[in-house]
Write a protein that holds these residues in place. Structure first.
Motif, PDB file in Angstrom:
ATOM      1  N   ASN A  15       0.821  -1.213   0.000  1.00  0.00           N
ATOM      2  CA  ASN A  15       0.000   0.000   0.000  1.00  0.00           C
ATOM      3  C   ASN A  15       0.855   1.262   0.000  1.00  0.00           C
ATOM      4  N   ASP A  16       1.971   1.230   0.735  1.00  0.00           N
ATOM      5  CA  ASP A  16       2.864   2.396   0.769  1.00  0.00           C
ATOM      6  C   ASP A  16       3.433   2.701  -0.613  1.00  0.00           C
ATOM      7  N   VAL A  17       3.834   1.660  -1.324  1.00  0.00           N
ATOM      8  CA  VAL A  17       4.371   1.854  -2.673  1.00  0.00           C
ATOM      9  C   VAL A  17       3.294   2.412  -3.594  1.00  0.00           C
ATOM     10  N   ALA A  18       2.091   1.853  -3.533  1.00  0.00           N
ATOM     11  CA  ALA A  18       0.992   2.334  -4.372  1.00  0.00           C
ATOM     12  C   ALA A  18       0.668   3.787  -4.052  1.00  0.00           C
ATOM     13  N   LEU A  19       0.699   4.152  -2.778  1.00  0.00           N
ATOM     14  CA  LEU A  19       0.401   5.526  -2.380  1.00  0.00           C
ATOM     15  C   LEU A  19       1.504   6.483  -2.838  1.00  0.00           C
ATOM     16  N   ASP A  20       2.756   6.039  -2.748  1.00  0.00           N
ATOM     17  CA  ASP A  20       3.876   6.864  -3.220  1.00  0.00           C
ATOM     18  C   ASP A  20       3.746   7.151  -4.715  1.00  0.00           C
ATOM     19  N   PHE A  21       3.360   6.163  -5.479  1.00  0.00           N
ATOM     20  CA  PHE A  21       3.176   6.366  -6.922  1.00  0.00           C
ATOM     21  C   PHE A  21       2.052   7.362  -7.168  1.00  0.00           C
ATOM     22  N   TRP A  22       0.985   7.267  -6.397  1.00  0.00           N
ATOM     23  CA  TRP A  22      -0.142   8.186  -6.568  1.00  0.00           C
ATOM     24  C   TRP A  22       0.275   9.619  -6.230  1.00  0.00           C
ATOM     25  N   HIS A  23       1.008   9.769  -5.133  1.00  0.00           N
ATOM     26  CA  HIS A  23       1.458  11.104  -4.736  1.00  0.00           C
ATOM     27  C   HIS A  23       2.384  11.732  -5.769  1.00  0.00           C
TER      28      HIS A  23
ATOM     29  N   MET B 243     -18.608   1.974   0.465  1.00  0.00           N
ATOM     30  CA  MET B 243     -17.448   1.284   1.022  1.00  0.00           C
ATOM     31  C   MET B 243     -16.573   2.258   1.818  1.00  0.00           C
ATOM     32  N   LEU B 244     -15.748   1.696   2.693  1.00  0.00           N
ATOM     33  CA  LEU B 244     -14.821   2.494   3.498  1.00  0.00           C
ATOM     34  C   LEU B 244     -13.489   2.603   2.772  1.00  0.00           C
ATOM     35  N   TYR B 245     -12.921   3.831   2.732  1.00  0.00           N
ATOM     36  CA  TYR B 245     -11.665   4.056   2.011  1.00  0.00           C
ATOM     37  C   TYR B 245     -10.607   4.647   2.949  1.00  0.00           C
ATOM     38  N   VAL B 246      -9.359   4.277   2.685  1.00  0.00           N
ATOM     39  CA  VAL B 246      -8.202   4.755   3.460  1.00  0.00           C
ATOM     40  C   VAL B 246      -7.100   5.163   2.479  1.00  0.00           C
ATOM     41  N   PRO B 247      -6.076   5.910   2.922  1.00  0.00           N
ATOM     42  CA  PRO B 247      -5.894   6.545   4.229  1.00  0.00           C
ATOM     43  C   PRO B 247      -6.966   7.607   4.469  1.00  0.00           C
ATOM     44  N   LYS B 248      -7.034   8.080   5.694  1.00  0.00           N
ATOM     45  CA  LYS B 248      -8.098   8.986   6.079  1.00  0.00           C
ATOM     46  C   LYS B 248      -8.101  10.258   5.251  1.00  0.00           C
ATOM     47  N   GLU B 249      -6.910  10.753   4.923  1.00  0.00           N
ATOM     48  CA  GLU B 249      -6.824  12.010   4.177  1.00  0.00           C
ATOM     49  C   GLU B 249      -7.193  11.818   2.711  1.00  0.00           C
ATOM     50  N   GLU B 250      -6.587  10.828   2.064  1.00  0.00           N
ATOM     51  CA  GLU B 250      -6.786  10.656   0.622  1.00  0.00           C
ATOM     52  C   GLU B 250      -8.041   9.859   0.274  1.00  0.00           C
ATOM     53  N   ARG B 251      -8.468   8.954   1.187  1.00  0.00           N
ATOM     54  CA  ARG B 251      -9.598   8.058   0.900  1.00  0.00           C
ATOM     55  C   ARG B 251      -9.437   7.442  -0.493  1.00  0.00           C
ATOM     56  N   LEU B 252      -8.298   6.795  -0.690  1.00  0.00           N
ATOM     57  CA  LEU B 252      -7.938   6.292  -2.017  1.00  0.00           C
ATOM     58  C   LEU B 252      -8.202   4.801  -2.187  1.00  0.00           C
ATOM     59  N   PHE B 253      -7.911   4.002  -1.156  1.00  0.00           N
ATOM     60  CA  PHE B 253      -7.983   2.550  -1.270  1.00  0.00           C
ATOM     61  C   PHE B 253      -9.146   1.987  -0.458  1.00  0.00           C
ATOM     62  N   SER B 254      -9.832   1.005  -1.033  1.00  0.00           N
ATOM     63  CA  SER B 254     -10.918   0.337  -0.324  1.00  0.00           C
ATOM     64  C   SER B 254     -10.346  -0.505   0.813  1.00  0.00           C
TER      65      SER B 254
ATOM     66  N   ARG C 162      -0.587   3.648 -11.346  1.00  0.00           N
ATOM     67  CA  ARG C 162      -0.343   2.414 -10.589  1.00  0.00           C
ATOM     68  C   ARG C 162       0.121   1.292 -11.520  1.00  0.00           C
ATOM     69  N   GLU C 163      -0.279   1.384 -12.798  1.00  0.00           N
ATOM     70  CA  GLU C 163       0.145   0.365 -13.766  1.00  0.00           C
ATOM     71  C   GLU C 163       1.641   0.439 -14.056  1.00  0.00           C
ATOM     72  N   ASP C 164       2.289   1.529 -13.609  1.00  0.00           N
ATOM     73  CA  ASP C 164       3.740   1.639 -13.773  1.00  0.00           C
ATOM     74  C   ASP C 164       4.510   0.945 -12.657  1.00  0.00           C
ATOM     75  N   ILE C 165       3.809   0.510 -11.626  1.00  0.00           N
ATOM     76  CA  ILE C 165       4.467  -0.226 -10.545  1.00  0.00           C
ATOM     77  C   ILE C 165       4.953  -1.566 -11.105  1.00  0.00           C
ATOM     78  N   GLY C 166       6.214  -1.866 -10.884  1.00  0.00           N
ATOM     79  CA  GLY C 166       6.790  -3.115 -11.387  1.00  0.00           C
ATOM     80  C   GLY C 166       7.178  -4.058 -10.263  1.00  0.00           C
TER      81      GLY C 166
END
Length: 386
Positions: free
Chosen positions: A271-279, A359-370, A284-288
């Motif tokens: 999740n940290d890696v996915a969030l770093d890519f978003w920031h 559905m509930l989304y996290v992190p609290k600030e971004e509400r990005l991931f289910s 996310r499709e560029d994550i290898g």
């Protein structure tokens, strides 16, 4: 004899009736003699023995000898039927195939439908480009290489609801005729099958025997360990030889087995890696795999529980650490669409939005991931049905 009876008799002469076939099969089953002259059919000892074994082991569920499974899976060749009228041969062959024992692979329990697996991964699994690619290539390469020097061992990592069990079932459904219900597939759920640490020695023996029995019964097997992080280290070490580079263990080869370990270990790192890519504005499709596999291996080694402490890790016997990324709003909508379709319904965009918003989304600030992934979607849509 009436005209109707006469016509029936004529048909029997040219094409055997169902009753005649039943009589013939009963004779084949019950007559285990060396030579039987029945309708001038000649010696049928091999055929009668074959069908006696098949019906006794598979229909009456008798207690069979160790080699009965092999016998029951051999398709009778035409040579066995020399001397039989062709109509009888054809009808008996159709009957045999209707039992599901007639196929090109030689073992109809194993289908190895790589095309189907590829299609399912692409169309039914959402937001998991890494899992789609790694799983398909790993399974395909293993299936196409009959001389593999070890069993295939995959470790699935990620939050609950991201698709780990879903993909495990896809693999079973496409590699085996009966999916997870196949006698070539075994699912172990750590807290359910091995709940008590004090009984670990008993579990070791039971687990080794269960795996050995299935491998002896099937030329290609699939073992799924769910909640693997809760396995006692002694349990994994007990079956470690089955996953190692051995020709055989006590005379049994395990090289055509597939082991899947499913766990939540590494979910936070993924999740940290996915969030770093978003920031950083990257897709996310560029994550290898290079962004995650090393971190997953390290996270697993440092985690608590038997999975991390076992020789499976220190012996480097896991072939691929497969990351399952956290799911976003758009993926939840796709899961909702699939859930409606599974019930024969078609939902409009507004309805799909309503399901996803619930559905509930996290992190609290971004509400990005289910937070729950797609796991509860099939139940959630009940609230939105008319």
């Amino acid at each position: 004899m009436t005209g109707t009876g006469g016509r029936s008799a004529g048909r029997v002469a040219s094409r055997p009736s169902a009753l005649m076939i039943v009589v013939l099969l009963l004779h084949l089953v019950c007559s285990r003699t060396v030579a039987v002259d029945f309708f001038n059919f000649g010696s049928i000892s091999n055929v009668s023995t074959y069908y006696f074994n098949y019906i006794y082991c598979n229909i009456w569920e008798g207690e069979c000898q160790a080699n009965q499974d092999d016998v029951a899976l051999q398709v009778p060749t035409r040579d066995l039927w020399a001397g039989f009228p062709q109509d009888y041969v054809n009808l008996l062959h159709q009957w045999y195939c209707s039992l599901g024992q007639c196929c090109e692979s030689g073992d109809c329990r194993i289908t190895n439908n790589i095309t189907g697996l590829s299609r399912d991964l692409q169309t039914k699994l959402h937001g998991q480009h890494l899992a789609q690619s790694v799983v398909l290539k790993a399974i395909q390469g293993f299936i196409k290489n009959p001389d593999s020097n070890k069993p295939l061992t995959l470790s699935f990592h990620g939050w609950s609801g991201t698709g780990k069990n879903f993909v495990a079932r896809m693999i079973a459904d496409n590699l085996y005729r009966d999916g997870v219900k196949s006698e070539c597939v075994q699912l172990f759920i750590a807290p359910f099958h091995f709940p008590h640490a004090r009984l670990v020695d008993t579990y070791k023996n039971q687990l080794r025997e269960a795996i050995r029995d299935i491998v002896l019964r099937c030329p290609q097997t699939l073992f799924i360990f769910d909640e693997a992080e809760k396995l006692h280290p002694g349990l994994i070490d007990a079956i470690k030889p089955f996953m190692d580079h051995y020709d055989n263990v006590d005379g049994v080869s395990y090289r055509r087995a597939i082991f899947l370990f499913l766990s939540n270990i590494g979910g936070a790192a993924i999740n940290d890696v996915a969030l770093d890519f978003w920031h950083s504005g990257q897709n996310r499709e560029d994550i290898g795999m290079e962004d995650l596999e090393h971190r997953l291996r390290t996270e697993t080694l440092e985690s608590e529980g038997g999975f991390a402490q076992s020789e499976l890790m220190s012996g480097h016997l896991i072939d691929f650490f497969v990351p399952f990324l956290p799911l976003e709003y758009r993926h939840i909508k796709l899961c909702a669409r699939d859930a409606y379709a599974a019930r024969g319904l078609e939902a409009d965009e507004a309805t799909l939005d309503e399901v996803a918003k619930a559905m509930l989304y996290v992190p609290k600030e971004e509400r990005l991931f289910s937070a729950q992934g797609c796991k509860s979607i099939p139940q959630r849509i009940n609230f939105f049905l008319p």
